[in-house]
Enzyme design. Structure first.
Site, PDB file in Angstrom:
ATOM      1  N   GLY A  65       2.440   2.131  -3.248  1.00  0.00           N
ATOM      2  CA  GLY A  65       2.606   2.218  -4.648  1.00  0.00           C
ATOM      3  C   GLY A  65       3.700   1.324  -5.299  1.00  0.00           C
ATOM      4  N   THR A  66       3.792   0.230  -4.743  1.00  0.00           N
ATOM      5  CA  THR A  66       4.710  -0.652  -5.489  1.00  0.00           C
ATOM      6  C   THR A  66       4.096  -1.417  -6.664  1.00  0.00           C
ATOM      7  OG1 THR A  66       3.486  -2.493  -3.774  1.00  0.00           O
ATOM      8  CG2 THR A  66       5.677  -1.613  -3.321  1.00  0.00           C
ATOM      9  N   ARG A  86      -8.818   3.161  -5.318  1.00  0.00           N
ATOM     10  CA  ARG A  86      -9.919   2.802  -4.890  1.00  0.00           C
ATOM     11  C   ARG A  86     -10.104   4.113  -3.812  1.00  0.00           C
ATOM     12  NH1 ARG A  86      -9.148  -1.384  -2.630  1.00  0.00           N
ATOM     13  NH2 ARG A  86      -9.883  -2.720  -4.268  1.00  0.00           N
ATOM     14  N   LYS A  98       0.804  -1.294   0.047  1.00  0.00           N
ATOM     15  CA  LYS A  98      -0.005  -0.127  -0.175  1.00  0.00           C
ATOM     16  C   LYS A  98       0.749   1.365   0.121  1.00  0.00           C
ATOM     17  CE  LYS A  98      -3.459  -0.731  -0.478  1.00  0.00           C
ATOM     18  NZ  LYS A  98      -4.318  -1.257  -1.502  1.00  0.00           N
ATOM     19  N   TYR A 102     -12.255   5.950  -0.748  1.00  0.00           N
ATOM     20  CA  TYR A 102     -12.679   5.507   0.608  1.00  0.00           C
ATOM     21  C   TYR A 102     -12.868   6.746   1.438  1.00  0.00           C
ATOM     22  CZ  TYR A 102      -7.776   4.627   1.007  1.00  0.00           C
ATOM     23  OH  TYR A 102      -6.578   4.763   1.008  1.00  0.00           O
TER      24      TYR A 102
END
Length: 831
Positions: free
Chosen positions: A564-565, A783, A562, A785
């Site tokens: 940016g890999t 996504r 989480k 949220y």
């Protein structure tokens, strides 16, 4: 008048009492002075008369050390601090070799001239349980400040000192060691050596007689002791004593090793004259380490022996065993059983070579088979071929079936569960086909190799378990065990030596039982540590020619998740010279080899994910597994297999990363994430439900950036590590990718500014294709949220404060700039 008379009488009585008291004091003092003088000189007088061949008559008895402070085993770490003269000094290397062979932890320091010390105490606990000086003069001649600190540490924590005194051409032949009440005589030849049976040091070493005669070398240092607080451990006579000062009788005994009982200052020391070239000094050194560490650094007296005799039927005519040789083998086995209960030779056979010698040698083969029940047996390959030359399992199975058929026809047991591959081929590096064939035909549970992790130095050899086969018994070959009987001679004399000079208890067990015993003693070795087979010529020679090390990655993207890999992965594979692994059915683009049980599948399984590069020099293979970052095993495993690989990690605000992971889990309908709020997850206490604590760990632990980076830097040098600012990767990827290309050294240079375009709908950068089309990350990326609430952010900012401070120190040390999010968090610390 009467008053004056009374006063006079009183004065007379006082004078008489004082005179009597003085006389008694003088007599008592004289008595103790005489006895003290007699006691201190008695040792040297008696030792002049006692022969070294009568060790039980030696005058040194074990003294009660009532003034010694008992050792508290919890007050120091079990680490030996070793001061060496230089990185390459011979004696220093010998000391380290013994400690490594004994599997004792140690720390090396170059002994400075002034005696400066490393940090000795950490959080009220001593860092070292024992101190060793290669040159005791560096200890003796320390400046008073450092010597006082060291002595205080030794007394307070019950730490002993071992030191070596070796003369050179500049040494005085006779001198008094500074601060010690005895003389040292240097540059001498010695003879007639024996052990003091009363020494409390003795554990492995057994007190026995040495044959009279000179010892090698003329550079010995010996100690002349007549003080009861110093106990000689090894005695010897000097070859010529006329030049010694103070003079001594020719028959006087001197000490080559002396034990300071610590009665005068509370510090026990063991001092060696000369070095560790003398085998007896090595035994005493091991015992000194044990004794001075309060028996915490102690070797077991139990030793297990298994003697494999390979190739029992293999050999050219004229070099094989005849009936006399076989009978000698049986006789030697019986002889060894007197010292090793149930000792049994373990014979390896390749059935193809049965009856291929002279008539006498064929008769020897027959006698071996008639005596089959007297031995243990293990299979080789039928034709003695190296297994790695067979590229498919079926060919290996055929060979093994032929050998098993031979065994059944000739009464050789087939159920001992042990096998050895010719030249250890296929055992390590692993040839998977061999392991599978062994299981299928022989139900093999144990094998041996001398190649893991490398042949030399032998002290580094270890065991491991692969495919439920235990690799735990190490082989060392001697020349022909057969008709020249060199092996038999060696084994008998080795057993005699061990019995005479040590208290070791030699035992034997069948191979499977022995392997279980090994891993009972060393459970930490069960997991293998794979290495690059092409880095060792011997390994490469016994590795399949159909395999290539070129299918190993040149760099890793290690995460964390989480940050940016996946975006970085997409950008990397846009480069024409950068090639990723093929996808995994279970973990998609991630192999997850170094951090999970996939590691136990072996390197063949791992390399199957990578193509063979068309150009080894310019093509860059890589893999991205975001769980590697916070894995405890991954850095060590990766460094072992691909030590020159570059490592790339991406960091964002750990609070944002934690929240993103929580939302990721909710989108995948994780029960805990759906049940508990984010605040409940991050603030859960130790009594929280297990599923809640597991989710909390996955949210918070990867954000301990400093801890994880330090772990990677333990195994990889700083110049192989690149830390990317995840926020910059999101806003300015072309600049970041230019930095990545420079770091990797990849060519040609790829212009990402022309190949990327920002997708306002997706909210991130995408690959620009022909005709204005784009290729973006999947639907699960980007996504939307709800933003994190202020209460959660405040909690996480406080939670990660110390971690972020440590991260800033690491980045400063590495010369890397601080990301903007880290600067903002550090500003909160200042405020």
């Amino acid at each position: 008048m009467s008053f004056i008379l009374k006063l006079h009488r009183h004065f007379q009585r006082t004078v008489i009492l004082l005179a009597t008291f003085c006389m008694v004091s003088i007599v008592i003092s004289a008595y103790y002075l005489y006895n003290g003088y007699k006691q201190e000189n008695e040792l040297s007088e008696i030792s002049s008369e006692v022969e070294c061949g009568d060790p039980q008559l030696l005058p040194y008895k074990l003294m009660e050390m009532k003034t010694m402070k008992p050792i508290d085993p919890l007050r120091t770490d079990l680490v030996v601090l070793v001061f060496v003269e230089s990185q390459y000094s011979t004696l220093g290397q010998d000391i380290i070799t013994i400690l490594e062979s004994s599997r004792f932890q140690f720390h090396i320091e170059i002994a400075p001239g002034k005696g400066d010390l490393p940090v000795l105490i950490d959080k009220n606990k001593g860092k070292y349980a024992l101190i060793v000086y290669e040159n005791i003069l560096k200890y003796v001649n320390m400046d008073s400040w450092n010597r006082g600190l060291l002595d205080k540490y030794c007394v307070e924590y019950g730490v002993g000192v071992i030191g070596f005194h070796k003369g050179n051409e500049n040494s005085l032949q006779s001198s008094q060691l500074k601060g010690f009440p005895f003389h040292v005589h240097s540059n001498l030849g010695i003879k007639d050596c024996c052990i003091n049976p009363h020494s409390p040091l003795l554990h492995v070493t057994k007190s026995s007689k040495l044959e009279k005669g000179p010892l090698l070398g003329s550079d010995w240092a010996v100690f002349q002791v007549n003080h009861t607080t110093y106990q000689p451990v090894i005695f010897a006579k000097v070859k010529t004593a006329e030049n010694l000062s103070p003079p001594a009788a020719v028959s006087a005994l001197y000490a080559t090793v002396i034990h300071d009982l610590g009665l005068h200052d509370g510090i026990q020391r063991v001092l060696f004259g000369n070095n560790l070239n003398f085998w007896l000094h090595r035994l005493i050194f091991i015992d000194a380490v044990s004794f001075l560490s309060g028996k915490r650094l102690r070797l077991s007296l139990d030793r297990y022996v298994l003697v494999d005799i390979d190739d029992i039927f293999v050999g050219k005519e004229g070099t094989r065993m005849n009936t006399n040789d076989v009978q000698a083998l049986l006789d030697t086995q019986n002889l060894l059983r007197a010292q090793i209960t149930n000792f049994t030779f373990n014979l390896g056979f390749s059935g193809k070579f049965y009856h291929t010698g002279t008539e006498e040698e064929d008769e020897g083969d027959d006698l071996l088979l008639r005596s089959a029940d007297e031995f243990w047996w293990f299979p080789h390959m039928w034709s003695h071929m190296q297994p790695h030359l067979f590229h498919n399992e079926s060919s290996l199975v055929e060979q093994m079936i032929l050998n098993k058929k031979f065994a059944l026809e000739h009464g050789i047991p087939t159920d001992l569960g042990y096998a050895v591959a010719p030249h250890h081929s296929g055992v390590y590096p692993v040839h998977v086909q061999l392991y599978d064939a062994w299981k299928k035909v022989w139900n093999i549970r144990v094998t041996s190799t001398e190649e893991y992790p490398h042949l030399k130095p032998a002290r580094y050899r270890r065991g491991f378990i692969h495919k439920n086969i235990m690799i735990s018994i190490f082989m060392t070959h001697l020349s022909n065990y057969g008709n020249d009987r060199l092996g038999l001679y060696t084994f008998v004399n080795l057993a005699n030596f061990v019995h005479t000079w040590t208290n070791l208890k030699l035992q034997t067990l069948p191979p499977v039982q022995l392997a279980h015993k090994y891993f009972e003693l060393f459970p930490e070795q069960k997991d293998p540590l794979w290495q690059n087979p092409c880095d060792d010529k011997r390994h490469k020679d016994i590795w399949s020619k159909e395999k290539t090390c070129d299918r190993l990655p040149k760099f890793l993207v290690v995460g964390p998740q989480k940050t940016g890999t996946t975006a970085l992965y997409l950008f990397l594979i846009m480069h024409p010279s950068i090639i990723s692994n093929s996808p995994s059915p279970k973990t998609f683009e991630e192999v997850q080899f170094f951090n999970r049980n996939n590691y136990h599948r072996g390197i063949d399984w791992y390399m199957d994910f990578f193509p063979t590069p068309s150009n080894v020099t310019t093509d860059f293979l890589f893999e991205k597994s975001a769980n590697y970052f916070h894995s405890e095993e991954a850095p060590k495993r990766a460094a072992s297999l691909i030590p020159k690989a570059k490592i790339i990690t991406i960091l964002i605000d750990p609070s944002d990363r934690a929240y993103s992971w929580y939302q990721h889990q909710r989108s995948h309908e994780d029960p805990a994430a759906l049940k508990f709020s984010f605040y409940q997850v991050i603030t859960a206490g130790p009594r929280a439900p297990s599923e809640l604590k597991a989710l909390q760990k996955r949210c918070l632990a990867p954000g301990w950036y400093a801890t994880h980076i330090e772990r990677w830097l333990t195994y990889f040098p700083p110049y192989q590590l690149l830390i990317i600012d995840g926020q910059q990767l999101r806003t300015d990827p072309s600049t970041v990718m230019d930095e990545v290309q420079k770091f990797l050294g990849v060519s040609p240079h790829y212009n990402y500014s022309e190949a990327l375009t920002f997708d306002s709908h997706k909210g991130f950068w995408c690959q620009l294709l022909e005709e204005g089309k784009t290729k973006c990350l999947g639907k699960s990326k980007g996504r939307k949220y709800p933003p994190m609430d202020s209460e959660c952010r405040a909690f996480l900012s406080s939670y990660y404060r110390d971690h972020n401070v440590e991260l800033s120190k690491i980045l400063h040390k590495l010369g890397q700039p601080l990301p903007s999010w880290l600067r903002q968090e550090l500003q909160k610390v200042v405020e």
